[in-house]
Design a protein around this motif. Structure first.
Motif, PDB file in Angstrom:
ATOM      1  N   PRO A 160      18.832  -2.079  -7.302  1.00  0.00           N
ATOM      2  CA  PRO A 160      17.894  -0.986  -7.045  1.00  0.00           C
ATOM      3  C   PRO A 160      16.488  -1.508  -6.746  1.00  0.00           C
ATOM      4  CG  PRO A 160      18.514  -1.015  -9.363  1.00  0.00           C
ATOM      5  CD  PRO A 160      19.310  -2.080  -8.686  1.00  0.00           C
ATOM      6  N   LEU A 161      15.814  -0.825  -5.836  1.00  0.00           N
ATOM      7  CA  LEU A 161      14.463  -1.155  -5.419  1.00  0.00           C
ATOM      8  C   LEU A 161      13.677   0.154  -5.366  1.00  0.00           C
ATOM      9  CD1 LEU A 161      12.309  -2.972  -3.924  1.00  0.00           C
ATOM     10  CD2 LEU A 161      13.491  -2.333  -1.841  1.00  0.00           C
ATOM     11  N   ALA A 162      12.614   0.263  -6.161  1.00  0.00           N
ATOM     12  CA  ALA A 162      11.805   1.478  -6.189  1.00  0.00           C
ATOM     13  C   ALA A 162      10.426   1.175  -5.623  1.00  0.00           C
ATOM     14  CB  ALA A 162      11.670   2.000  -7.612  1.00  0.00           C
ATOM     15  N   GLU A 163       9.879   2.159  -4.905  1.00  0.00           N
ATOM     16  CA  GLU A 163       8.530   2.044  -4.356  1.00  0.00           C
ATOM     17  C   GLU A 163       7.717   3.259  -4.781  1.00  0.00           C
ATOM     18  OE1 GLU A 163       8.725   1.714  -0.116  1.00  0.00           O
ATOM     19  OE2 GLU A 163       9.737  -0.212  -0.186  1.00  0.00           O
ATOM     20  N   ILE A 164       6.463   3.002  -5.159  1.00  0.00           N
ATOM     21  CA  ILE A 164       5.521   4.078  -5.424  1.00  0.00           C
ATOM     22  C   ILE A 164       4.218   3.731  -4.716  1.00  0.00           C
ATOM     23  CG2 ILE A 164       6.491   4.794  -7.639  1.00  0.00           C
ATOM     24  CD1 ILE A 164       4.286   3.260  -9.057  1.00  0.00           C
ATOM     25  N   GLU A 165       3.425   4.737  -4.452  1.00  0.00           N
ATOM     26  CA  GLU A 165       2.099   4.525  -3.890  1.00  0.00           C
ATOM     27  C   GLU A 165       1.092   4.880  -4.966  1.00  0.00           C
ATOM     28  OE1 GLU A 165      -0.286   6.882  -0.630  1.00  0.00           O
ATOM     29  OE2 GLU A 165       1.242   5.610   0.299  1.00  0.00           O
ATOM     30  N   VAL A 166       0.150   3.969  -5.193  1.00  0.00           N
ATOM     31  CA  VAL A 166      -0.852   4.174  -6.234  1.00  0.00           C
ATOM     32  C   VAL A 166      -2.247   3.977  -5.655  1.00  0.00           C
ATOM     33  CG1 VAL A 166       0.716   3.411  -8.076  1.00  0.00           C
ATOM     34  CG2 VAL A 166      -0.829   1.757  -7.020  1.00  0.00           C
ATOM     35  N   VAL A 177       8.199   7.710 -14.183  1.00  0.00           N
ATOM     36  CA  VAL A 177       6.886   7.808 -13.560  1.00  0.00           C
ATOM     37  C   VAL A 177       6.809   9.055 -12.695  1.00  0.00           C
ATOM     38  CG1 VAL A 177       5.277   6.683 -11.971  1.00  0.00           C
ATOM     39  CG2 VAL A 177       6.529   5.323 -13.639  1.00  0.00           C
ATOM     40  N   GLN A 178       5.710   9.787 -12.826  1.00  0.00           N
ATOM     41  CA  GLN A 178       5.498  11.004 -12.061  1.00  0.00           C
ATOM     42  C   GLN A 178       4.165  10.932 -11.333  1.00  0.00           C
ATOM     43  OE1 GLN A 178       5.584  14.049 -15.007  1.00  0.00           O
ATOM     44  NE2 GLN A 178       7.719  13.696 -15.557  1.00  0.00           N
ATOM     45  N   ILE A 179       3.984  11.819 -10.351  1.00  0.00           N
ATOM     46  CA  ILE A 179       2.717  11.900  -9.633  1.00  0.00           C
ATOM     47  C   ILE A 179       1.610  12.210 -10.642  1.00  0.00           C
ATOM     48  CG2 ILE A 179       1.425  13.196  -7.882  1.00  0.00           C
ATOM     49  CD1 ILE A 179       4.064  13.639  -6.431  1.00  0.00           C
ATOM     50  N   ASN A 180       0.461  11.592 -10.436  1.00  0.00           N
ATOM     51  CA  ASN A 180      -0.738  11.718 -11.278  1.00  0.00           C
ATOM     52  C   ASN A 180      -0.615  11.053 -12.642  1.00  0.00           C
ATOM     53  OD1 ASN A 180      -2.255  13.035  -9.314  1.00  0.00           O
ATOM     54  ND2 ASN A 180      -1.399  15.013  -9.908  1.00  0.00           N
ATOM     55  N   SER A 181       0.413  10.214 -12.841  1.00  0.00           N
ATOM     56  CA  SER A 181       0.497   9.408 -14.061  1.00  0.00           C
ATOM     57  C   SER A 181      -0.520   8.278 -13.972  1.00  0.00           C
ATOM     58  CB  SER A 181       1.885   8.775 -14.207  1.00  0.00           C
ATOM     59  OG  SER A 181       2.879   9.730 -14.339  1.00  0.00           O
ATOM     60  N   LYS A 182      -1.196   7.993 -15.077  1.00  0.00           N
ATOM     61  CA  LYS A 182      -2.093   6.843 -15.139  1.00  0.00           C
ATOM     62  C   LYS A 182      -1.322   5.693 -15.763  1.00  0.00           C
ATOM     63  CE  LYS A 182      -6.825   7.986 -15.168  1.00  0.00           C
ATOM     64  NZ  LYS A 182      -8.076   7.930 -15.908  1.00  0.00           N
ATOM     65  N   LEU A 183      -1.395   4.519 -15.129  1.00  0.00           N
ATOM     66  CA  LEU A 183      -0.669   3.334 -15.582  1.00  0.00           C
ATOM     67  C   LEU A 183      -1.563   2.113 -15.510  1.00  0.00           C
ATOM     68  CD1 LEU A 183       2.507   3.780 -13.347  1.00  0.00           C
ATOM     69  CD2 LEU A 183       2.292   4.483 -15.719  1.00  0.00           C
ATOM     70  N   VAL A 184      -1.220   1.115 -16.272  1.00  0.00           N
ATOM     71  CA  VAL A 184      -1.743  -0.231 -16.076  1.00  0.00           C
ATOM     72  C   VAL A 184      -0.536  -1.045 -15.635  1.00  0.00           C
ATOM     73  CG1 VAL A 184      -2.776  -2.259 -17.141  1.00  0.00           C
ATOM     74  CG2 VAL A 184      -3.567   0.020 -17.779  1.00  0.00           C
ATOM     75  N   ILE A 185      -0.630  -1.665 -14.456  1.00  0.00           N
ATOM     76  CA  ILE A 185       0.501  -2.413 -13.913  1.00  0.00           C
ATOM     77  C   ILE A 185       0.172  -3.897 -13.851  1.00  0.00           C
ATOM     78  CG2 ILE A 185       1.473  -0.464 -12.637  1.00  0.00           C
ATOM     79  CD1 ILE A 185       0.131  -1.525 -10.113  1.00  0.00           C
ATOM     80  N   GLU A 186       1.206  -4.700 -14.044  1.00  0.00           N
ATOM     81  CA  GLU A 186       1.091  -6.155 -13.942  1.00  0.00           C
ATOM     82  C   GLU A 186       2.093  -6.638 -12.913  1.00  0.00           C
ATOM     83  OE1 GLU A 186       0.846  -8.703 -17.495  1.00  0.00           O
ATOM     84  OE2 GLU A 186       1.084  -6.829 -18.626  1.00  0.00           O
ATOM     85  N   VAL A 214      -4.130   2.118 -12.458  1.00  0.00           N
ATOM     86  CA  VAL A 214      -3.845   2.894 -11.258  1.00  0.00           C
ATOM     87  C   VAL A 214      -3.488   4.342 -11.585  1.00  0.00           C
ATOM     88  CG1 VAL A 214      -3.030   0.864  -9.992  1.00  0.00           C
ATOM     89  CG2 VAL A 214      -1.390   2.262 -11.241  1.00  0.00           C
ATOM     90  N   LEU A 215      -3.515   5.165 -10.535  1.00  0.00           N
ATOM     91  CA  LEU A 215      -3.075   6.548 -10.589  1.00  0.00           C
ATOM     92  C   LEU A 215      -1.963   6.702  -9.563  1.00  0.00           C
ATOM     93  CD1 LEU A 215      -3.625   9.455 -11.673  1.00  0.00           C
ATOM     94  CD2 LEU A 215      -5.104   9.746  -9.682  1.00  0.00           C
ATOM     95  N   VAL A 216      -0.808   7.213  -9.979  1.00  0.00           N
ATOM     96  CA  VAL A 216       0.350   7.357  -9.079  1.00  0.00           C
ATOM     97  C   VAL A 216       0.078   8.505  -8.110  1.00  0.00           C
ATOM     98  CG1 VAL A 216       2.816   7.823  -8.965  1.00  0.00           C
ATOM     99  CG2 VAL A 216       1.895   6.462 -10.841  1.00  0.00           C
ATOM    100  N   LYS A 217       0.171   8.228  -6.800  1.00  0.00           N
ATOM    101  CA  LYS A 217      -0.105   9.234  -5.779  1.00  0.00           C
ATOM    102  C   LYS A 217       1.156   9.795  -5.137  1.00  0.00           C
ATOM    103  CE  LYS A 217      -3.605  10.420  -5.173  1.00  0.00           C
ATOM    104  NZ  LYS A 217      -4.292  11.449  -5.963  1.00  0.00           N
ATOM    105  N   LYS A 218       2.227   9.015  -5.078  1.00  0.00           N
ATOM    106  CA  LYS A 218       3.496   9.484  -4.512  1.00  0.00           C
ATOM    107  C   LYS A 218       4.620   9.176  -5.487  1.00  0.00           C
ATOM    108  CE  LYS A 218       2.465   9.289   0.392  1.00  0.00           C
ATOM    109  NZ  LYS A 218       2.820   8.723   1.678  1.00  0.00           N
TER     110      LYS A 218
END
Length: 145
Positions: free
Chosen positions: A25-31, A61-70, A8-12
């Motif tokens: 703690p609960l974190a949300e990102i949009e990818v 994690v920052q905007i436009n970071s590329k990740l592989v998520i499981e 994925v690519l982090v968008k927010k």
């Protein structure tokens, strides 16, 4: 078994909030990730991380970071303004793999690697790691299978 892995690519940027009862703690990102067909636009999904993983999302994690998520995929029913209901996919995170590095961040505190830099001294040896299949959130989704 419900287990997904996406590139994925982090968008927010990550947003963090805390549960009322025990202040977890609960974190949300949009990818976004590429669709299967070349002519389709990229798919967007909300990713949720809990506990230590939420803190790591916020710090690393920052905007436009590329990740592989499981993690696990679930479907939520969300009411619309017109009174109808809409199904939306949500990805509950179990592990993060930075795209350009061998380091891993997982939901198990002893396996957490807090540095996302691609430094060979920070790589994590995956031979001794085991998948933590314990539920992160209550199993209340409406997936019919």
């Amino acid at each position: 078994m419900n287990h997904c892995m996406l590139e994925v690519l982090v968008k927010k940027a990550p947003t963090v909030r805390f549960t009322q009862d025990n202040k977890t703690p609960l974190a949300e990102i949009e990818v976004e990730f590429d669709s299967l067909r070349a002519d389709d636009p990229p798919c967007v999904i909300k990713v949720v991380g809990w506990g230590k993983l939420a803190e790591e999302l916020q710090n690393s994690v920052q905007i436009n970071s590329k990740l592989v998520i499981e993690g696990r995929l679930r479907m939520n029913t969300v009411p619309r303004q017109d009174g109808t209901k809409e199904k939306q996919a949500e990805f509950t995170l179990s592990r993060i793999h930075p795209f350009s590095s061998n380091s891993t961040i997982s939901s198990t505190p002893s396996q957490t690697q807090s540095n996302f830099k691609s430094d060979s001294t920070n790589s994590l040896n995956n031979e001794g790691l085991k998948w933590d299949s314990s539920p992160l959130v209550p199993d209340t989704d409406d997936i019919p299978f």
